[in-house]
Design a protein around this motif. Structure first.
Motif, PDB file in Angstrom:
ATOM      1  N   CYS A  16       0.953  -1.283  -0.109  1.00 48.95           N
ATOM      2  CA  CYS A  16      -0.231   0.169  -0.449  1.00 48.95           C
ATOM      3  C   CYS A  16       1.340   1.336  -0.177  1.00 48.95           C
ATOM      4  O   CYS A  16       1.742   1.126   0.826  1.00 48.95           O
ATOM      5  N   CYS A  20       0.565   2.812   3.447  1.00 44.79           N
ATOM      6  CA  CYS A  20       0.762   2.799   4.675  1.00 44.79           C
ATOM      7  C   CYS A  20       1.797   1.236   4.682  1.00 44.79           C
ATOM      8  O   CYS A  20       2.185   1.139   6.570  1.00 44.79           O
ATOM      9  N   HIS A  57       1.042  -1.674   4.144  1.00 53.93           N
ATOM     10  CA  HIS A  57       0.454  -3.204   4.372  1.00 53.93           C
ATOM     11  C   HIS A  57      -0.126  -3.890   1.850  1.00 53.93           C
ATOM     12  O   HIS A  57       0.690  -2.925   1.678  1.00 53.93           O
ATOM     13  N   CYS A  87      -4.261  -0.031   0.266  1.00 54.55           N
ATOM     14  CA  CYS A  87      -4.927  -1.097   0.759  1.00 54.55           C
ATOM     15  C   CYS A  87      -6.382  -0.856   1.789  1.00 54.55           C
ATOM     16  O   CYS A  87      -7.200  -0.414   1.505  1.00 54.55           O
ATOM     17  N   CYS A 107      -6.687   0.853   4.341  1.00 52.65           N
ATOM     18  CA  CYS A 107      -6.395   3.155   3.999  1.00 52.65           C
ATOM     19  C   CYS A 107      -7.537   3.394   3.263  1.00 52.65           C
ATOM     20  O   CYS A 107      -8.056   4.237   3.718  1.00 52.65           O
TER      21      CYS A 107
END
Ligand code: ZN
Length: 204
Positions: A56, A59, A61, A74, A77
């Protein structure tokens, strides 16, 4: 004694974490004993990992790649129901998943990818601190919850984050002990982890 093709597959599977040669062999023998459906679907899913999944952009992820022009975000988010004031910093995606299982975090996450580790030669410059600061520049975040593991490297990383974010207008807190020292968040039970997050304390 196995055909060359199967030996190659055993070798590849043994490279996965927690899979030794015996387990890999069991997987392979199971796969050849099945009709072609399972191996075919596995192969398809594996082949598409690299094209359809990426970290992502916000972040770290794992996120599904959507339309070419859209940013890769993601599901967390993108989730509007998350508390935009809370940001939980974790070392790895596995830790994020463990915290999600505990359901104690209403905010969003930031995945560091690694911990500060003088022994392994990982310094502050190896951590995505600038990306984290840019995230804070968006202005909505009021509290950064540091959920690095309770190990030497995890504590060192927490202190570094407290120092780096000290001049910002955000509260920096650390999850409470309760997760055993040197323990892994991934293996902490949900209740313990939930309590550790609820009982977080401000870092100075
Ligand atoms: Zn994200």
């Amino acid at each position: 004694v196995l055909p060359e093709r199967l030996t190659r597959l055993v070798t590849l599977l043994s490279r996965l974490p927690g899979v030794g040669e015996k387990t890999a062999q069991r997987f392979v023998l199971y796969l050849v004993s099945q009709d072609a459906e399972l191996p075919r679907r596995l192969a398809e899913e594996l082949a598409s990992l690299g094209t359809h999944l990426r970290p992502c952009e916000r972040c770290g992820h794992i996120a599904e790649v959507g339309e070419p022009d859209l940013p890769v975000w993601c599901s967390i988010c993108k989730d509007n129901k998350r508390d935009p004031r809370l940001l939980c910093v974790v070392a790895r995606v596995q830790d994020l998943l463990a915290i999600e299982r505990s359901a104690a975090m209403r905010g969003r996450y930031f995945v560091l990818g690694k911990l500060l580790s003088p022994l392994e030669g990982i310094g502050p410059e190896d951590l995505p601190l600038e990306t984290l600061k840019r995230r804070l520049d968006e202005g909505e975040i009021a509290e950064v919850v540091v959920a690095t593991p309770p190990s030497v490297d995890g504590e060192a990383t927490a202190l570094l984050l407290a120092r780096e974010l000290a001049k910002r207008n955000v509260r920096v807190s650390r999850i409470a002990s309760g997760v055993p020292h040197g323990g892994d968040l991934e293996f902490a039970d949900q209740i313990t982890l939930g309590r550790a997050i609820e009982g977080r304390k401000e870092l100075v």
